[in-house]
Motif scaffolding. Sequence first.
Motif, PDB file in Angstrom:
ATOM      1  N   SER A  38       0.823  -1.208   0.000  1.00 22.73           N
ATOM      2  CA  SER A  38       0.000   0.000   0.000  1.00 22.73           C
ATOM      3  C   SER A  38       0.860   1.262   0.000  1.00 22.73           C
ATOM      4  O   SER A  38       1.952   1.290   0.584  1.00 22.73           O
ATOM      5  CB  SER A  38      -0.910   0.005   1.232  1.00 22.73           C
ATOM      6  N   VAL A  39       0.352   2.300  -0.638  1.00 22.22           N
ATOM      7  CA  VAL A  39       0.988   3.617  -0.599  1.00 22.22           C
ATOM      8  C   VAL A  39       1.162   4.087   0.841  1.00 22.22           C
ATOM      9  O   VAL A  39       2.145   4.767   1.176  1.00 22.22           O
ATOM     10  CB  VAL A  39       0.149   4.635  -1.402  1.00 22.22           C
ATOM     11  N   PHE A  40       0.234   3.726   1.714  1.00 21.36           N
ATOM     12  CA  PHE A  40       0.280   4.156   3.105  1.00 21.36           C
ATOM     13  C   PHE A  40       1.063   3.196   4.002  1.00 21.36           C
ATOM     14  O   PHE A  40       1.095   3.362   5.211  1.00 21.36           O
ATOM     15  CB  PHE A  40      -1.139   4.309   3.662  1.00 21.36           C
ATOM     16  N   GLY A  41       1.693   2.175   3.419  1.00 20.44           N
ATOM     17  CA  GLY A  41       2.438   1.201   4.199  1.00 20.44           C
ATOM     18  C   GLY A  41       1.629  -0.058   4.434  1.00 20.44           C
ATOM     19  O   GLY A  41       0.392  -0.046   4.459  1.00 20.44           O
ATOM     20  N   GLY A  42       2.327  -1.172   4.612  1.00 18.91           N
ATOM     21  CA  GLY A  42       1.649  -2.449   4.796  1.00 18.91           C
ATOM     22  C   GLY A  42       1.155  -3.015   3.477  1.00 18.91           C
ATOM     23  O   GLY A  42       1.396  -2.480   2.404  1.00 18.91           O
ATOM     24  N   GLY A  43       0.433  -4.129   3.552  1.00 19.57           N
ATOM     25  CA  GLY A  43      -0.059  -4.775   2.355  1.00 19.57           C
ATOM     26  C   GLY A  43      -1.190  -4.019   1.688  1.00 19.57           C
ATOM     27  O   GLY A  43      -1.853  -3.171   2.298  1.00 19.57           O
ATOM     28  N   THR A  55     -16.751 -17.581   7.820  1.00 18.16           N
ATOM     29  CA  THR A  55     -15.482 -18.172   7.408  1.00 18.16           C
ATOM     30  C   THR A  55     -14.595 -17.135   6.728  1.00 18.16           C
ATOM     31  O   THR A  55     -15.092 -16.169   6.134  1.00 18.16           O
ATOM     32  CB  THR A  55     -15.715 -19.338   6.434  1.00 18.16           C
ATOM     33  N   PRO A  56     -13.255 -17.308   6.777  1.00 20.22           N
ATOM     34  CA  PRO A  56     -12.367 -16.402   6.043  1.00 20.22           C
ATOM     35  C   PRO A  56     -12.656 -16.492   4.552  1.00 20.22           C
ATOM     36  O   PRO A  56     -12.841 -17.593   4.010  1.00 20.22           O
ATOM     37  CB  PRO A  56     -10.970 -16.919   6.384  1.00 20.22           C
ATOM     38  N   GLY A  57     -12.680 -15.339   3.898  1.00 20.44           N
ATOM     39  CA  GLY A  57     -13.117 -15.318   2.516  1.00 20.44           C
ATOM     40  C   GLY A  57     -12.127 -14.707   1.549  1.00 20.44           C
ATOM     41  O   GLY A  57     -10.913 -14.887   1.679  1.00 20.44           O
ATOM     42  N   GLN A  58     -12.671 -13.963   0.600  1.00 27.83           N
ATOM     43  CA  GLN A  58     -11.844 -13.344  -0.421  1.00 27.83           C
ATOM     44  C   GLN A  58     -11.071 -12.151   0.133  1.00 27.83           C
ATOM     45  O   GLN A  58     -11.268 -11.723   1.272  1.00 27.83           O
ATOM     46  CB  GLN A  58     -12.732 -12.888  -1.586  1.00 27.83           C
ATOM     47  N   TRP A  59     -10.218 -11.610  -0.723  1.00 21.49           N
ATOM     48  CA  TRP A  59      -9.439 -10.420  -0.412  1.00 21.49           C
ATOM     49  C   TRP A  59      -9.880  -9.296  -1.341  1.00 21.49           C
ATOM     50  O   TRP A  59     -10.264  -9.534  -2.480  1.00 21.49           O
ATOM     51  CB  TRP A  59      -7.954 -10.670  -0.646  1.00 21.49           C
ATOM     52  N   TYR A  60      -9.819  -8.055  -0.850  1.00 19.92           N
ATOM     53  CA  TYR A  60     -10.090  -6.915  -1.724  1.00 19.92           C
ATOM     54  C   TYR A  60      -8.863  -6.001  -1.755  1.00 19.92           C
ATOM     55  O   TYR A  60      -8.085  -5.911  -0.797  1.00 19.92           O
ATOM     56  CB  TYR A  60     -11.337  -6.142  -1.296  1.00 19.92           C
ATOM     57  N   LEU A  61      -8.715  -5.308  -2.897  1.00 18.83           N
ATOM     58  CA  LEU A  61      -7.562  -4.455  -3.134  1.00 18.83           C
ATOM     59  C   LEU A  61      -7.799  -3.052  -2.593  1.00 18.83           C
ATOM     60  O   LEU A  61      -8.873  -2.486  -2.779  1.00 18.83           O
ATOM     61  CB  LEU A  61      -7.284  -4.376  -4.642  1.00 18.83           C
ATOM     62  N   HIS A  62      -6.783  -2.483  -1.962  1.00 17.07           N
ATOM     63  CA  HIS A  62      -6.826  -1.083  -1.527  1.00 17.07           C
ATOM     64  C   HIS A  62      -5.440  -0.489  -1.718  1.00 17.07           C
ATOM     65  O   HIS A  62      -4.514  -0.787  -0.979  1.00 17.07           O
ATOM     66  CB  HIS A  62      -7.294  -0.957  -0.069  1.00 17.07           C
ATOM     67  N   ILE A  63      -5.289   0.350  -2.738  1.00 11.94           N
ATOM     68  CA  ILE A  63      -3.989   0.981  -2.975  1.00 11.94           C
ATOM     69  C   ILE A  63      -3.581   1.809  -1.758  1.00 11.94           C
ATOM     70  O   ILE A  63      -2.407   1.892  -1.421  1.00 11.94           O
ATOM     71  CB  ILE A  63      -4.036   1.867  -4.236  1.00 11.94           C
ATOM     72  N   PHE A  64      -4.566   2.380  -1.083  1.00  8.59           N
ATOM     73  CA  PHE A  64      -4.284   3.248   0.063  1.00  8.59           C
ATOM     74  C   PHE A  64      -4.667   2.523   1.359  1.00  8.59           C
ATOM     75  O   PHE A  64      -4.229   1.412   1.586  1.00  8.59           O
ATOM     76  CB  PHE A  64      -5.000   4.592  -0.128  1.00  8.59           C
ATOM     77  N   ASP A  65      -5.475   3.106   2.200  1.00  6.76           N
ATOM     78  CA  ASP A  65      -5.833   2.486   3.471  1.00  6.76           C
ATOM     79  C   ASP A  65      -6.834   1.354   3.243  1.00  6.76           C
ATOM     80  O   ASP A  65      -7.573   1.334   2.254  1.00  6.76           O
ATOM     81  CB  ASP A  65      -6.427   3.556   4.399  1.00  6.76           C
TER      82      ASP A  65
END
Length: 559
Positions: free
Chosen positions: A161-166, A177-187
């Motif tokens: 991420s631009v803000f640090g971290g994944g 249950t644990p599911g899909q992932w979504y993208l966040h360029i920022f927070d």
Amino acid sequence: MTFTQQDARPELESAPGSEWWRTAVIYQIYPRSFADASGDGLGDLPGVTAHLDDLADLGVDAIWLSPFQRSPQKDAGYDVADYRDVDPIFGSLADFDAMLAGAHDRGIRVIVDLVPNHSSDQHVWFQEALKAAPGSPERARYIFRDGRGDNGELPPNNWESVFGGGMWKRVTEADGTPGQWYLHIFDESQPDFDWTNPEVRAEFESILRFWLDRGVDGFRVDVAHGLIKAAGLPDYTPDPEGGSMGGDADEVPYWGQPGVHDVWREWHEVLAAYDGDRALCAEAWLPTVAQTALWVRSDEMHQAFNFHYLETKWDAEALRAVIEESLDEYGAVGAPSTWVLSNHDVVRHASRLALTADNPQGAGIGPKSPGKPDPVKGLHRARAATSLMLALPGSSYLYQGEELGLPEVIDLPDDARQDPTWFRTEGERYGRDGCRVPIPWTADAPAYGFNETGAAWLPQPAEWAELARDVQREDPASTLSLYRSLLAERRARGLGSGSLEWLDGYGDDVVAFRNGSITVVANLGSESVALPAVEILVASGPLEGDALPTDTTVWIAAA
């Protein structure tokens, strides 16, 4: 019934090639830090309205307002939950309409910030996506993907991420249950839209029309180079020493993808259907001026921020090069170059130009930063840099408070910081709070006139009192007076629509050129430079007899 303010707009019709945005001086307002009419410590739209006369007196042609739409404010409004409403902390749609009408009454145009790359996670669409199943139309509005690993426990790729971290966040599905992932360029509170989805494109065209029907003059488009991601979302590891927004690297799979140009061609057509030369300005951090110029071809954006100019060091050779390249490349596609030195995302140029250590974009500066600036040298350079910038042909952007010579606020207490960058990097990067501190209007008033209660969402330093607008207003040597003089001369002499002719004979450490009826000489060297016997129109600082001191710019009446 659709509301429209067509009759309240400044109708200054122009022929192709002379549109207002080609030469305008545009003043950026960061609403939460400009003026607070309610007294709650956050600036608001009525606060903007109350100071429109000050902006008219300054001499700007337009204002750009950073986001004021409804938002949970996880990223100071760049996380939008409702694109068609005003967040209550800033007022109401009626307050916006009053501000817009007041600006237009004074001949000031209004540009609003639009954030199309991502929404807030509180947006109704994203809440619907969380409740829907993988593969559903609701999830298709955003970028959801299955994870890697035996049980999808790893993010879909390695993007940071631009803000640090994944750059990915895993959701919990409706059954727990644990599911899909979504993208966040920022927070993680800012999920990215999927701009390959026609429903997303249609929604934003509707949002454009909502604000255009109210009478706005254009849009500054946030992260304009980030909407389309490379097919397959391939792994990518950025240079750890580079900036955070992609301006220093080619072939980044989430910046500057070719498909984004189709979006801007569609938006261009929407604006072209309205009268009054409505404008689009791109926040696009790209590796070269030539690449940035591709965003302002005749059927796309009208302007793009010239971040290459902003990031140029205080060096005569480098400045000459970026100015010449900008005029050539933007001119080749029939667009004006824009010029900018400060905004809400970078260290204020009254500090940045005197830094003695590298400072990547978005990192900010704080108490433990290396190479902290000399404030006196920084102000001298800032005044000289602005005097140089405002003499250039094209359009210029100013950031609120720079006309007061405000420096970056370095000594903010840790517990006052609010930028997501500070938290996501666990304090490794200070972020952007230092350029966002509420600005001073009145030296002896609570919060220096920001409001009547003394509340401020970020603490203001004690030295703000001596920089307050009322202190500077009647001082002919003040930075405010300098800006007013520069803008008055720029307008009277038509410098925005002029042309540049380089002048020789002043030495390698001097930038000298003629634009129409003025000659500009900026001394970036360590020694004074002799000036001929001439009529000085404006000087960024005191002269030494017939000599131009270091870090000083003059405008001279051309012979």
